[in-house]
Design a protein around this motif. Structure first.
Motif, PDB file in Angstrom:
ATOM      1  N   THR A   1     103.454  56.444 -21.855  1.00 41.22           N
ATOM      2  CA  THR A   1     103.274  57.871 -22.121  1.00 41.22           C
ATOM      3  C   THR A   1     104.137  58.733 -21.207  1.00 41.22           C
ATOM      4  O   THR A   1     104.065  59.957 -21.261  1.00 41.22           O
ATOM      5  CB  THR A   1     101.796  58.262 -21.994  1.00 41.22           C
ATOM      6  N   GLY A   2     104.944  58.107 -20.353  1.00 43.36           N
ATOM      7  CA  GLY A   2     105.952  58.831 -19.589  1.00 43.36           C
ATOM      8  C   GLY A   2     105.416  59.920 -18.690  1.00 43.36           C
ATOM      9  O   GLY A   2     106.083  60.925 -18.473  1.00 43.36           O
TER      10      GLY A   2
ATOM     11  N   SER B   1      99.062  49.823 -20.238  1.00 42.70           N
ATOM     12  CA  SER B   1      99.648  51.155 -20.200  1.00 42.70           C
ATOM     13  C   SER B   1     100.600  51.340 -19.028  1.00 42.70           C
ATOM     14  O   SER B   1     100.339  50.853 -17.924  1.00 42.70           O
ATOM     15  CB  SER B   1      98.544  52.214 -20.119  1.00 42.70           C
ATOM     16  N   LEU B   2     101.674  52.086 -19.283  1.00 38.80           N
ATOM     17  CA  LEU B   2     102.627  52.476 -18.247  1.00 38.80           C
ATOM     18  C   LEU B   2     102.589  53.990 -18.057  1.00 38.80           C
ATOM     19  O   LEU B   2     102.487  54.744 -19.038  1.00 38.80           O
ATOM     20  CB  LEU B   2     104.051  52.075 -18.639  1.00 38.80           C
ATOM     21  N   PHE B   3     102.658  54.432 -16.801  1.00 41.32           N
ATOM     22  CA  PHE B   3     102.900  55.826 -16.440  1.00 41.32           C
ATOM     23  C   PHE B   3     101.904  56.788 -17.087  1.00 41.32           C
ATOM     24  O   PHE B   3     102.269  57.739 -17.777  1.00 41.32           O
ATOM     25  CB  PHE B   3     104.336  56.211 -16.803  1.00 41.32           C
ATOM     26  N   VAL B   4     100.622  56.516 -16.849  1.00 40.83           N
ATOM     27  CA  VAL B   4      99.565  57.325 -17.441  1.00 40.83           C
ATOM     28  C   VAL B   4      99.174  58.526 -16.572  1.00 40.83           C
ATOM     29  O   VAL B   4      98.431  59.401 -17.029  1.00 40.83           O
ATOM     30  CB  VAL B   4      98.303  56.477 -17.718  1.00 40.83           C
TER      31      VAL B   4
ATOM     32  N   PHE C   1     105.681  57.617 -26.185  1.00 42.09           N
ATOM     33  CA  PHE C   1     105.434  58.998 -26.598  1.00 42.09           C
ATOM     34  C   PHE C   1     106.271  59.953 -25.759  1.00 42.09           C
ATOM     35  O   PHE C   1     106.604  59.661 -24.608  1.00 42.09           O
ATOM     36  CB  PHE C   1     103.955  59.346 -26.439  1.00 42.09           C
ATOM     37  N   ASP C   2     106.577  61.116 -26.339  1.00 44.69           N
ATOM     38  CA  ASP C   2     107.305  62.117 -25.560  1.00 44.69           C
ATOM     39  C   ASP C   2     106.330  62.940 -24.719  1.00 44.69           C
ATOM     40  O   ASP C   2     105.117  62.689 -24.713  1.00 44.69           O
ATOM     41  CB  ASP C   2     108.166  62.994 -26.470  1.00 44.69           C
ATOM     42  N   GLY C   3     106.854  63.914 -23.980  1.00 39.70           N
ATOM     43  CA  GLY C   3     106.063  64.607 -22.970  1.00 39.70           C
ATOM     44  C   GLY C   3     104.835  65.307 -23.481  1.00 39.70           C
ATOM     45  O   GLY C   3     103.797  65.317 -22.811  1.00 39.70           O
ATOM     46  N   ASP C   4     104.916  65.918 -24.669  1.00 38.26           N
ATOM     47  CA  ASP C   4     103.746  66.610 -25.210  1.00 38.26           C
ATOM     48  C   ASP C   4     102.996  65.774 -26.237  1.00 38.26           C
ATOM     49  O   ASP C   4     102.065  66.268 -26.878  1.00 38.26           O
ATOM     50  CB  ASP C   4     104.133  67.967 -25.794  1.00 38.26           C
ATOM     51  N   GLY C   5     103.401  64.510 -26.390  1.00 37.73           N
ATOM     52  CA  GLY C   5     102.613  63.551 -27.156  1.00 37.73           C
ATOM     53  C   GLY C   5     102.674  63.665 -28.657  1.00 37.73           C
ATOM     54  O   GLY C   5     101.919  62.993 -29.355  1.00 37.73           O
TER      55      GLY C   5
END
Length: 447
Positions: free
Chosen positions: A175-176, A197-200, A237-241
């Protein structure tokens, strides 16, 4: 008031924060937005960027000044604002976000009653002019504010639109450091998914990588995770999901067009004869798939405000953008990265094939360039130069300039959100693709 007028883009408001988009400007936008909308409550959400809290507070203050009942949704994904406006029949909604842009940027996406997009041709210009003149309606009462948490309602809605996941899958997500992380606990509880999950951690400075999976370099960590743990797939996913990209079980990234084709096939198998939209930079695999499975094809301009209007006009069941935006009639004609991801997981849960095999036929048909971005002082002049150079091809101007030849095509268009000319190229073989990419790059670098 004085402000940087170029923050008003084709379908949203975006700029450096707070240098260009300040709380003072957001306050004025809130007042103008309140004056523009019909009667009713207004929903406001924000992402995790450093300036988003202050901008949301200022916009809410402007709405309240104009006697609006404001529903503060807190930190949400952009697709949740569309859901809130549609489900609860609010007069409109505002989302504070700059989507996939670097952390120095912020923005505001505006939505009208009925989840109607507000772009430069559908109200944004009116709002801009009122901000500039400060001619707001004079009212003698102020509005109110309430808080609402819609995350669980949102995830249940997405699962219903996707028709559920029938068997357990072990997947990865990245989710960056963006807003899509907020839905993961609900997916753990409401589905049979096992998720690595990565970077939650929500962090608007994006300490690991920019939350823009359209650029393959930002999916390297997810590709590695999928391969190391032998996962069914990975979701980025991008920044705003609101955008979703997918990595297959072998750690290979699927383009937005390939994912769109896979989803279109599944949707049309369940709903034969329906209309499906695709935008001007999608691979030919998308319209080809739609036609092969009995769908009606409509080609559109790039951008959510244009596509949502076309969805309504054609009563389309689904729309695909190469950039990873996917739109669903059952989601108020709005886009959702989460629904797209869950629909793919539904397909995987019902298939005996791994995703790499499902995607293989789509991958083998065409070769695509990454989106190439060139900083150009005069984009329209650049398009004229390109048109003259490729005047022997089949040309259309639906969105920028598209030129087609027998074994390749390209689209060149000015960005609606950034100071670029964007180039997308597709060819039937790799050597043609590489040569045409080299030729176009040489032309544009001279400008």
């Amino acid at each position: 008031m004085k402000f940087h007028k170029d923050i008003f883009k084709a379908y949203d408001i975006r700029g450096l924060a707070p240098e260009e988009l300040s709380p003072q400007v957001a306050y004025a936008i809130g007042r103008a937005f309140a004056d523009f909308l019909p009667a009713g409550k207004v929903a406001v959400g924000r992402d995790m960027r450093t300036d988003s809290g202050a901008l949301a507070d200022a916009l809410i203050a402007g709405l309240i000044k104009q006697d609006r009942e404001v529903v503060d949704l807190g930190m949400i994904t952009s697709d949740m604002i569309y859901f809130a406006v549609g489900k609860f029949k609010y007069a409109g909604g505002a989302m504070i976000t700059a989507s996939h842009n670097p952390g120095a940027y912020d923005g505001i996406k505006l939505t009208g009653k009925g989840v109607v997009p507000i772009g430069i041709d559908s109200g944004l210009l009116t709002i801009e002019k009122e901000v500039e003149t400060s001619h707001f309606k004079k009212l003698h009462t102020k509005g109110t504010i309430t808080q609402q948490n819609i995350t669980q309602d949102w995830v249940r809605h997405c699962l219903a639109v996707a028709n559920g996941i029938s068997s357990p899958l072990h997947i990865g997500t990245d989710t960056g450091n963006g807003m899509a992380a907020i839905v993961l606990p609900y997916l753990h509880n409401l589905t049979p998914l096992k998720i690595d999950s990565l970077f939650v951690e929500l962090d608007g400075t994006f300490p690991n990588h920019i939350a823009n999976p359209l650029e393959a370099k930002n999916t390297i960590d997810l590709c590695k995770l999928v391969k190391e743990k032998n996962l069914a797939c990975g979701l980025a996913f991008d920044g705003d999901g609101d955008r979703a990209f997918v990595v297959d079980n072998k750690g290979n990234l699927l383009s937005g067009s390939i994912l769109g084709a896979i989803l279109a096939r599944d949707i049309l198998e369940q709903n034969p004869g329906e209309t499906v939209l695709y935008n001007a930079i999608c691979s030919d695999i998308v319209p080809g798939t739609i036609e092969s499975f009995g769908g009606q094809v409509v080609r559109t301009k790039v951008g959510h405000s244009f596509i949502k209007a076309e969805m309504k006009k054609h009563n389309a069941i689904f729309a695909c953008e190469h950039s990873g935006h996917f739109y669903f009639r059952d989601n108020f004609n709005a886009d959702s990265g989460l629904i797209a991801a869950l629909k793919l997981l539904k397909i995987l849960s019902q298939s005996e094939k791994p995703l790499s095999e499902i995607a293989a036929p789509y991958r083998s048909m065409f070769y695509n360039s990454p989106e190439l971005n060139f900083t150009i002082q005069n984009p329209q002049e650049a398009l004229k130069v390109i048109e003259r150079r490729y005047g022997d091809g089949e040309i259309d101007f639906l969105d920028g300039l598209t030129v087609r030849y027998r074994d390749w095509w390209f689209n060149a268009r000015p960005s609606n959100t950034e100071p670029f000319v964007r180039i997308n190229i597709e060819a039937k073989n790799e050597s043609t693709l590489m040569q045409k990419q080299k030729d176009l790059t040489k032309i544009l670098k001279k400008m």
